[in-house]
Motif scaffolding. Structure first.
Motif, mmCIF file in Angstrom:
data_model
loop_
_atom_site.group_PDB
_atom_site.id
_atom_site.type_symbol
_atom_site.label_atom_id
_atom_site.label_comp_id
_atom_site.label_asym_id
_atom_site.label_seq_id
_atom_site.Cartn_x
_atom_site.Cartn_y
_atom_site.Cartn_z
ATOM 1 N N SER A 163 40.199 38.825 46.427
ATOM 2 C CA SER A 163 40.203 39.990 47.300
ATOM 3 C C SER A 163 41.590 40.213 47.910
ATOM 4 O O SER A 163 42.053 41.359 48.026
ATOM 5 C CB SER A 163 39.161 39.810 48.404
ATOM 6 O OG SER A 163 39.108 40.955 49.229
ATOM 7 N N LYS A 164 42.257 39.134 48.284
ATOM 8 C CA LYS A 164 43.615 39.242 48.834
ATOM 9 C C LYS A 164 44.571 39.848 47.814
ATOM 10 O O LYS A 164 45.395 40.711 48.136
ATOM 11 C CB LYS A 164 44.091 37.857 49.262
ATOM 12 C CG LYS A 164 45.466 37.849 49.907
ATOM 13 C CD LYS A 164 45.853 36.441 50.343
ATOM 14 C CE LYS A 164 47.249 36.429 50.974
ATOM 15 N NZ LYS A 164 47.644 35.044 51.401
ATOM 16 N N ARG A 165 44.458 39.418 46.564
ATOM 17 C CA ARG A 165 45.305 39.966 45.507
ATOM 18 C C ARG A 165 45.004 41.447 45.277
ATOM 19 O O ARG A 165 45.913 42.245 45.026
ATOM 20 C CB ARG A 165 45.092 39.181 44.207
ATOM 21 C CG ARG A 165 45.685 37.783 44.227
ATOM 22 C CD ARG A 165 45.305 37.014 42.979
ATOM 23 N NE ARG A 165 45.942 35.703 42.931
ATOM 24 C CZ ARG A 165 45.575 34.729 42.131
ATOM 25 N NH1 ARG A 165 44.552 34.900 41.286
ATOM 26 N NH2 ARG A 165 46.221 33.563 42.147
ATOM 27 N N ALA A 166 43.728 41.811 45.356
ATOM 28 C CA ALA A 166 43.340 43.215 45.171
ATOM 29 C C ALA A 166 43.963 44.102 46.240
ATOM 30 O O ALA A 166 44.526 45.169 45.946
ATOM 31 C CB ALA A 166 41.818 43.344 45.191
ATOM 32 N N LYS A 167 43.892 43.681 47.498
ATOM 33 C CA LYS A 167 44.465 44.481 48.581
ATOM 34 C C LYS A 167 45.985 44.590 48.448
ATOM 35 O O LYS A 167 46.564 45.644 48.719
ATOM 36 C CB LYS A 167 44.094 43.871 49.922
ATOM 37 C CG LYS A 167 42.615 44.001 50.270
ATOM 38 C CD LYS A 167 42.296 43.319 51.587
ATOM 39 C CE LYS A 167 40.813 43.445 51.927
ATOM 40 N NZ LYS A 167 40.461 42.728 53.174
ATOM 41 N N ALA B 56 33.039 31.374 47.994
ATOM 42 C CA ALA B 56 33.776 32.085 49.044
ATOM 43 C C ALA B 56 35.286 31.971 48.868
ATOM 44 O O ALA B 56 36.022 32.954 49.033
ATOM 45 C CB ALA B 56 33.356 31.548 50.412
ATOM 46 N N ALA B 57 35.783 30.794 48.524
ATOM 47 C CA ALA B 57 37.227 30.592 48.419
ATOM 48 C C ALA B 57 37.819 31.416 47.282
ATOM 49 O O ALA B 57 38.876 32.048 47.436
ATOM 50 C CB ALA B 57 37.530 29.109 48.213
ATOM 51 N N GLU B 58 37.157 31.407 46.128
ATOM 52 C CA GLU B 58 37.656 32.174 44.983
ATOM 53 C C GLU B 58 37.628 33.671 45.275
ATOM 54 O O GLU B 58 38.537 34.413 44.906
ATOM 55 C CB GLU B 58 36.829 31.861 43.732
ATOM 56 C CG GLU B 58 37.025 30.467 43.181
ATOM 57 C CD GLU B 58 38.407 30.259 42.573
ATOM 58 O OE1 GLU B 58 39.089 31.269 42.267
ATOM 59 O OE2 GLU B 58 38.803 29.094 42.400
ATOM 60 N N ALA C 211 46.427 41.460 40.177
ATOM 61 C CA ALA C 211 45.098 41.467 40.801
ATOM 62 C C ALA C 211 43.985 41.470 39.771
ATOM 63 O O ALA C 211 42.851 41.110 40.083
ATOM 64 C CB ALA C 211 44.959 42.676 41.722
ATOM 65 N N GLY C 212 44.273 41.903 38.552
ATOM 66 C CA GLY C 212 43.241 41.996 37.531
ATOM 67 C C GLY C 212 42.799 40.638 37.028
ATOM 68 O O GLY C 212 43.604 39.707 36.890
ATOM 69 N N ILE C 213 41.520 40.526 36.752
ATOM 70 C CA ILE C 213 40.955 39.326 36.112
ATOM 71 C C ILE C 213 40.512 39.776 34.726
ATOM 72 O O ILE C 213 39.573 40.569 34.600
ATOM 73 C CB ILE C 213 39.768 38.766 36.911
ATOM 74 C CG1 ILE C 213 40.188 38.480 38.349
ATOM 75 C CG2 ILE C 213 39.213 37.510 36.245
ATOM 76 C CD1 ILE C 213 39.036 38.164 39.284
ATOM 77 N N PHE C 214 41.197 39.313 33.697
ATOM 78 C CA PHE C 214 41.023 39.883 32.365
ATOM 79 C C PHE C 214 40.214 38.967 31.442
ATOM 80 O O PHE C 214 40.516 37.782 31.304
ATOM 81 C CB PHE C 214 42.389 40.196 31.747
ATOM 82 C CG PHE C 214 43.154 41.233 32.523
ATOM 83 C CD1 PHE C 214 42.780 42.570 32.449
ATOM 84 C CD2 PHE C 214 44.220 40.882 33.344
ATOM 85 C CE1 PHE C 214 43.463 43.540 33.176
ATOM 86 C CE2 PHE C 214 44.908 41.842 34.065
ATOM 87 C CZ PHE C 214 44.530 43.173 33.987
ATOM 88 N N VAL C 215 39.190 39.572 30.828
ATOM 89 C CA VAL C 215 38.323 38.880 29.878
ATOM 90 C C VAL C 215 38.040 39.839 28.732
ATOM 91 O O VAL C 215 37.742 41.023 28.970
ATOM 92 C CB VAL C 215 36.990 38.448 30.532
ATOM 93 C CG1 VAL C 215 36.126 37.686 29.533
ATOM 94 C CG2 VAL C 215 37.239 37.609 31.789
ATOM 95 N N ASP C 216 38.130 39.379 27.500
ATOM 96 C CA ASP C 216 37.834 40.233 26.348
ATOM 97 C C ASP C 216 36.406 40.767 26.439
ATOM 98 O O ASP C 216 35.473 40.025 26.781
ATOM 99 C CB ASP C 216 38.017 39.449 25.050
ATOM 100 C CG ASP C 216 37.959 40.348 23.825
ATOM 101 O OD1 ASP C 216 36.823 40.714 23.402
ATOM 102 O OD2 ASP C 216 39.023 40.712 23.309
#
Length: 344
Positions: free
Chosen positions: A316-320, A309-311, A287-292
């Motif tokens: 959000s689905k991955r987070a839940k 909206a799509a992104e 679920a994490g979106i990783f950026v230095d």
């Protein structure tokens, strides 16, 4: 209040235990991840019928004993007979700066000592090795691996008798809400990413940002028209005052052994954009979106992508889904069983 482990759970202790914890500070005055992890861990012990007392080692605003979520908290100013509580205790519990002094009392009175390890900094493991620890609790698999490497250099007699992984428990129903509109950072000191928040707010004047003051560290809070500052928030108010106003949570931390705030946000399907510390990589998972944290342009690009909206729906689905994977019930049941076993 959520009851994570029922009082009738199998394997419970034959009699209620006296569990005495020594920590430097507690909510509602002090609201940091380490303290809220401790609260979440001792609540199910209270639910099982055990008497849990938390004795503070620093002076604060509270002068009299008080109850917090079923836990009796004893301020340093209110009483001076901590050693009496130690003598009556079945199990002692300590973390962070209180470990050396609590360990000395545990040795002197022949008590079982539990140490909750919240980070991989050298003093954490050194204090565990010096204390005759009965149980060391690690908040992640990566911390357990770091501990094993550290203790490999020490005689076995100084190592903890046993260990357990308890991921910082987050009761999702206590945080779940409809996300808001702001891009949020909780605790705006430099190590947590205060400069990153300030830079992003300047680069994205079209977006609303929310800065939540932390429990510690010098806060970086620039005066910008699109940046709202919220004072230090008590744990039970985070849902309404923070997550209900948050669309995306930032965690550009230089160090996180786990990252409880991120897991709280996941409960509402709030995407988390984070620096890839080992702890955050483990806690947030896919679920994490990783950026230095040094790549501010990269953070901006991700945030603008999440405006579509799509992104956002996908993130959000991955987070839940990750929040569901982090259900604390199994960890807490194992934790309660082990603590009760120490007193047998």
């Amino acid at each position: 209040m959520a009851t994570a482990v029922p009082a009738s759970a199998p394997g419970g202790a034959a009699k209620p235990l006296q569990i005495v914890a020594r920590v430097h500070a507690m909510p509602p005055e002090h609201n940091a991840g380490a303290e809220h992890m401790l609260v979440s861990m001792v609540r199910p012990l209270v639910d099982r019928g055990h008497d849990v007392q938390v004795w503070l080692s620093r002076y604060g605003k509270a002068h009299e004993e008080y109850e917090y979520r079923g836990i009796r908290v004893v301020p340093l100013e209110s009483r001076l007979d901590f050693t009496t509580a130690v003598r009556r205790a079945d199990v002692l519990l300590a973390h962070l700066e209180t470990v050396p002094s609590t360990a000395s009392l545990a040795r002197g009175y022949g008590k079982r000592l539990v140490v909750v390890c919240h980070n991989t900094h050298r003093p954490t493991f050194r204090d565990v090795a010096a204390g005759g620890t009965s149980l060391a609790v690690y908040n992640s698999q990566w911390m357990e691996r770091e501990a094993e490497l550290f203790f490999a250099e020490y005689p076995k007699s100084t190592q903890p008798e046993s260990s357990l992984i308890v991921r910082p428990p987050v009761f999702a129903e206590e945080y779940r809400t409809k996300p808001g509109k702001a891009i949020t950072l909780i605790n705006c000191n430099e190590a947590k990413g205060g400069k990153v928040l300030a830079a992003l707010a300047r680069r994205m004047p079209d977006q609303q940002f929310l800065a939540v003051k932390g429990a510690y560290g010098e806060q970086i809070l620039p005066d910008l028209p699109n940046l709202e500052v919220v004072d230090h928030v008590q744990g039970e108010d985070m849902r309404e005052r923070v997550y209900a106003r948050t669309r995306v949570l930032l965690m550009p931390s230089s160090y996180e052994s786990w990252g409880r705030a991120g897991c709280e946000a996941l409960a509402s399907g709030i995407p988390v954009v984070a620096h890839p510390t080992p702890g955050l990589c483990e806690s947030l998972g896919e679920a994490g979106i990783f950026v230095d944290r040094n790549d501010v342009a990269g953070y901006e690009a991700v945030l603008r992508k999440l405006l579509t909206a799509a992104e956002y729906r996908l993130a959000s689905k991955r987070a839940k889904a990750r929040s569901a994977e982090l259900d604390p019930a199994a960890d807490l049941a194992a934790w309660c069983d082990v603590v009760e076993g120490l007193a047998r």
